[in-house]
Design a protein around this motif. Structure first.
Motif, PDB file in Angstrom:
ATOM      1  N   LEU A  39      -0.886  30.968  26.659  1.00 32.47           N
ATOM      2  CA  LEU A  39      -1.006  30.067  27.803  1.00 32.47           C
ATOM      3  C   LEU A  39      -2.365  29.392  27.772  1.00 32.47           C
ATOM      4  CD1 LEU A  39       0.012  28.964  30.535  1.00 32.47           C
ATOM      5  CD2 LEU A  39      -0.880  31.042  31.611  1.00 32.47           C
ATOM      6  N   ILE A  40      -2.355  28.068  27.858  1.00 29.38           N
ATOM      7  CA  ILE A  40      -3.592  27.286  27.882  1.00 29.38           C
ATOM      8  C   ILE A  40      -3.681  26.569  29.228  1.00 29.38           C
ATOM      9  CG2 ILE A  40      -4.905  25.400  26.842  1.00 29.38           C
ATOM     10  CD1 ILE A  40      -3.413  26.009  24.200  1.00 29.38           C
ATOM     11  N   HIS A  41      -4.689  26.915  30.013  1.00 24.75           N
ATOM     12  CA  HIS A  41      -4.918  26.231  31.280  1.00 24.75           C
ATOM     13  C   HIS A  41      -5.671  24.933  31.010  1.00 24.75           C
ATOM     14  CE1 HIS A  41      -3.458  29.205  34.173  1.00 24.75           C
ATOM     15  NE2 HIS A  41      -3.934  30.136  33.373  1.00 24.75           N
ATOM     16  N   GLN A  42      -5.266  23.883  31.676  1.00 31.75           N
ATOM     17  CA  GLN A  42      -5.876  22.572  31.465  1.00 31.75           C
ATOM     18  C   GLN A  42      -7.085  22.324  32.361  1.00 31.75           C
ATOM     19  OE1 GLN A  42      -4.883  20.793  28.839  1.00 31.75           O
ATOM     20  NE2 GLN A  42      -3.423  22.466  28.490  1.00 31.75           N
ATOM     21  N   ASP A  43      -7.348  23.258  33.280  1.00 30.51           N
ATOM     22  CA  ASP A  43      -8.460  23.117  34.215  1.00 30.51           C
ATOM     23  C   ASP A  43      -9.134  24.476  34.356  1.00 30.51           C
ATOM     24  OD1 ASP A  43     -10.130  22.928  36.479  1.00 30.51           O
ATOM     25  OD2 ASP A  43      -8.834  21.434  37.400  1.00 30.51           O
ATOM     26  N   ASN A  44     -10.451  24.514  34.197  1.00 25.96           N
ATOM     27  CA  ASN A  44     -11.183  25.781  34.273  1.00 25.96           C
ATOM     28  C   ASN A  44     -11.120  26.448  35.648  1.00 25.96           C
ATOM     29  OD1 ASN A  44     -12.159  26.320  31.692  1.00 25.96           O
ATOM     30  ND2 ASN A  44     -13.890  24.927  31.920  1.00 25.96           N
ATOM     31  N   THR A  45     -10.742  25.691  36.682  1.00 25.74           N
ATOM     32  CA  THR A  45     -10.678  26.296  38.014  1.00 25.74           C
ATOM     33  C   THR A  45      -9.431  27.154  38.198  1.00 25.74           C
ATOM     34  OG1 THR A  45      -9.458  24.472  39.047  1.00 25.74           O
ATOM     35  CG2 THR A  45     -11.874  24.306  38.997  1.00 25.74           C
ATOM     36  N   LEU A  46      -8.411  26.949  37.396  1.00 26.56           N
ATOM     37  CA  LEU A  46      -7.125  27.630  37.555  1.00 26.56           C
ATOM     38  C   LEU A  46      -6.609  27.520  38.996  1.00 26.56           C
ATOM     39  CD1 LEU A  46      -8.291  28.943  34.871  1.00 26.56           C
ATOM     40  CD2 LEU A  46      -6.887  30.917  35.435  1.00 26.56           C
ATOM     41  N   LYS A  47      -6.990  26.435  39.669  1.00 30.31           N
ATOM     42  CA  LYS A  47      -6.594  26.165  41.061  1.00 30.31           C
ATOM     43  C   LYS A  47      -7.122  27.219  42.030  1.00 30.31           C
ATOM     44  CE  LYS A  47      -2.433  23.692  39.612  1.00 30.31           C
ATOM     45  NZ  LYS A  47      -0.946  23.591  39.708  1.00 30.31           N
ATOM     46  N   GLN A  48      -8.238  27.827  41.660  1.00 30.66           N
ATOM     47  CA  GLN A  48      -8.861  28.839  42.505  1.00 30.66           C
ATOM     48  C   GLN A  48     -10.072  28.256  43.223  1.00 30.66           C
ATOM     49  OE1 GLN A  48      -7.450  31.999  42.802  1.00 30.66           O
ATOM     50  NE2 GLN A  48      -5.832  31.125  41.500  1.00 30.66           N
ATOM     51  N   LYS A  49     -10.577  28.955  44.229  1.00 28.86           N
ATOM     52  CA  LYS A  49     -11.676  28.448  45.052  1.00 28.86           C
ATOM     53  C   LYS A  49     -13.056  28.752  44.469  1.00 28.86           C
ATOM     54  CE  LYS A  49      -9.144  28.535  49.428  1.00 28.86           C
ATOM     55  NZ  LYS A  49      -9.113  29.064  50.823  1.00 28.86           N
ATOM     56  N   SER A  50     -13.120  29.621  43.468  1.00 26.72           N
ATOM     57  CA  SER A  50     -14.411  29.928  42.833  1.00 26.72           C
ATOM     58  C   SER A  50     -14.172  30.248  41.369  1.00 26.72           C
ATOM     59  CB  SER A  50     -15.093  31.115  43.525  1.00 26.72           C
ATOM     60  OG  SER A  50     -14.411  32.331  43.225  1.00 26.72           O
ATOM     61  N   TRP A  51     -15.253  30.180  40.583  1.00 25.76           N
ATOM     62  CA  TRP A  51     -15.136  30.534  39.165  1.00 25.76           C
ATOM     63  C   TRP A  51     -14.745  31.998  39.005  1.00 25.76           C
ATOM     64  CZ3 TRP A  51     -14.697  26.111  37.239  1.00 25.76           C
ATOM     65  CH2 TRP A  51     -15.586  25.069  37.461  1.00 25.76           C
ATOM     66  N   GLU A  52     -15.282  32.859  39.864  1.00 26.01           N
ATOM     67  CA  GLU A  52     -14.989  34.289  39.767  1.00 26.01           C
ATOM     68  C   GLU A  52     -13.517  34.568  40.046  1.00 26.01           C
ATOM     69  OE1 GLU A  52     -19.181  33.646  39.919  1.00 26.01           O
ATOM     70  OE2 GLU A  52     -17.624  32.955  41.321  1.00 26.01           O
ATOM     71  N   LYS A  53     -12.946  33.861  41.016  1.00 28.53           N
ATOM     72  CA  LYS A  53     -11.513  34.020  41.284  1.00 28.53           C
ATOM     73  C   LYS A  53     -10.684  33.498  40.108  1.00 28.53           C
ATOM     74  CE  LYS A  53     -11.777  33.818  46.357  1.00 28.53           C
ATOM     75  NZ  LYS A  53     -11.239  35.172  46.607  1.00 28.53           N
ATOM     76  N   ALA A  54     -11.192  32.462  39.453  1.00 28.91           N
ATOM     77  CA  ALA A  54     -10.497  31.926  38.279  1.00 28.91           C
ATOM     78  C   ALA A  54     -10.491  32.947  37.140  1.00 28.91           C
ATOM     79  CB  ALA A  54     -11.162  30.627  37.826  1.00 28.91           C
ATOM     80  N   GLU A  55     -11.615  33.627  36.955  1.00 27.15           N
ATOM     81  CA  GLU A  55     -11.665  34.641  35.895  1.00 27.15           C
ATOM     82  C   GLU A  55     -10.713  35.791  36.194  1.00 27.15           C
ATOM     83  OE1 GLU A  55     -14.852  37.670  33.775  1.00 27.15           O
ATOM     84  OE2 GLU A  55     -15.558  35.741  34.534  1.00 27.15           O
ATOM     85  N   LYS A  56     -10.658  36.223  37.432  1.00 30.02           N
ATOM     86  CA  LYS A  56      -9.709  37.266  37.825  1.00 30.02           C
ATOM     87  C   LYS A  56      -8.271  36.823  37.525  1.00 30.02           C
ATOM     88  CE  LYS A  56      -8.532  37.639  42.171  1.00 30.02           C
ATOM     89  NZ  LYS A  56      -7.047  37.585  42.271  1.00 30.02           N
TER      90      LYS A  56
END
Length: 339
Positions: A39-56
């Motif tokens: 799976l390749i996400h096209q946006d580093n935010t992954l539609k999350q509110k913070s980078w840390e939530k995106a990493e999770k």
């Protein structure tokens, strides 16, 4: 049955990697290994509110996908062994909260991919579990902010700096099944050569990589040509050159045809602006669980040694003027006989 040889565990009934999954960000999806990721996400935010939530979310995606590919249900997984680079390994711990699988959090910095796999294999090999989920993750925007400067700051980086991989890799390890097997694991020592520059991680980690490689071949009474490929985790161009020199000095040179580095494989360092190459927990995780396991599946590689490297600094230790202690853990993965 498991034999203990120096720093190495040898698994006589090798645990099986019955599935693996990789999830990456857009930069990794533009690299040379893009076709090997699930799976390749096209946006580093992954539609999350913070980078840390995106990493999770990266860790959750990889874990759920690995479980799905194994044919198991989440309730079949006995334990989750994972960790990451964030303070108090929050990415993995919060993902474990979502997964609701009994959890062992581990920290080996960027060596966590093989540390978690080694521990998972030990649990399977001793009969402590039937199915163990093993994984790790990293995100460029979380790690850069924590250990160096936030991306938004726009600071210029030296050529020795590395680019943290946005990605997560996970595997399901079992006592039986189809897939590559883990035949041994060598646990590294903490090595500190006095380097204090967080923009030169490759040089800091190279001595630990060399020490673990030498220990593995000493314990197993093997030479490098036993393997079809040996890869370090994320030494990138600076550290990889140093580890080659160190191994020559110690009388154990590895031919270039057998030796590579995940940090050099994941990006096109000439075109992608990643300085010396890739780094981060996700680096060796996605290269191993994606690209390298697919090469084993195709029969291009039968015997693989992954030597994941980690720098054990923290923002606090760096601010107090401490040097950077490092470690490397090695796991041998082989194609099953008859496969």
């Amino acid at each position: 049955m498991i034999s203990h040889k120096g720093q190495t565990w040898e698994f006589h009934n090798p645990p099986v990697l019955i599935s693996a999954a990789t999830v990456v960000g857009p930069d990794e999806g533009q690299g040379p290994l893009a076709n090997d990721f699930d799976l390749i996400h096209q946006d580093n935010t992954l539609k999350q509110k913070s980078w840390e939530k995106a990493e999770k979310a990266l860790m959750e995606d990889a874990a759920n996908l690995a479980i799905k590919k194994s044919g198991m249900q989440k309730d079949n997984i006995n334990f989750f062994v994972g960790g990451d680079l964030m303070n108090q390994i929050i990415s993995s711990s919060f993902a474990a909260r979502t997964l609701s699988i009994p959890y062992l959090g581990v920290f080996g910095a960027c060596s966590t991919s093989m540390e978690s796999l080694a521990i998972s294999s030990l649990m399977i090999g001793t009969g402590a579990a039937k199915y163990v989920l093993s994984g790790t993750c990293s995100h460029n925007c979380t790690v850069e902010k924590q250990f160096r400067y936030p991306t938004e700051y726009g600071s210029q980086k030296p050529p020795t700096a590395q680019y943290t991989v946005t990605g997560a890799g996970a595997s399901v390890v079992a006592a039986k099944g189809k897939g590559p097997v883990v035949t041994s694991a060598t646990i590294g020592k903490v090595i500190d050569m006095g380097i204090t520059d967080p923009f030169n991680m490759g040089a800091a980690m190279a001595p630990a990589a060399a020490d673990t490689i030498v220990a593995h071949f000493r314990d197993m009474k093997r030479s490098p040509d036993y393997y079809d490929l040996i890869v370090t985790g994320d030494l990138a161009s600076v550290g990889f050159k140093i580890v080659n020199e160190l191994l020559k000095e110690q009388g154990m040179p590895i031919p270039s045809r057998l030796f590579s580095d995940c940090g050099l494989m994941i990006y096109d360092i000439e075109k992608q602006g990643v300085q010396a190459g890739g780094s981060g927990c996700g680096c060796s995780a996605v290269v191993t669980y994606g690209h390298l396991l697919k090469r084993i599946e195709k029969g291009e590689i039968r015997r693989l040694l992954v030597v994941a490297t980690g720098a054990l600094l923290s923002p606090l230790s760096y601010q107090q003027g401490e040097s950077i202690p490092c470690i490397a853990h090695a796991v041998a993965i082989e194609r099953q006989e008859g496969a």
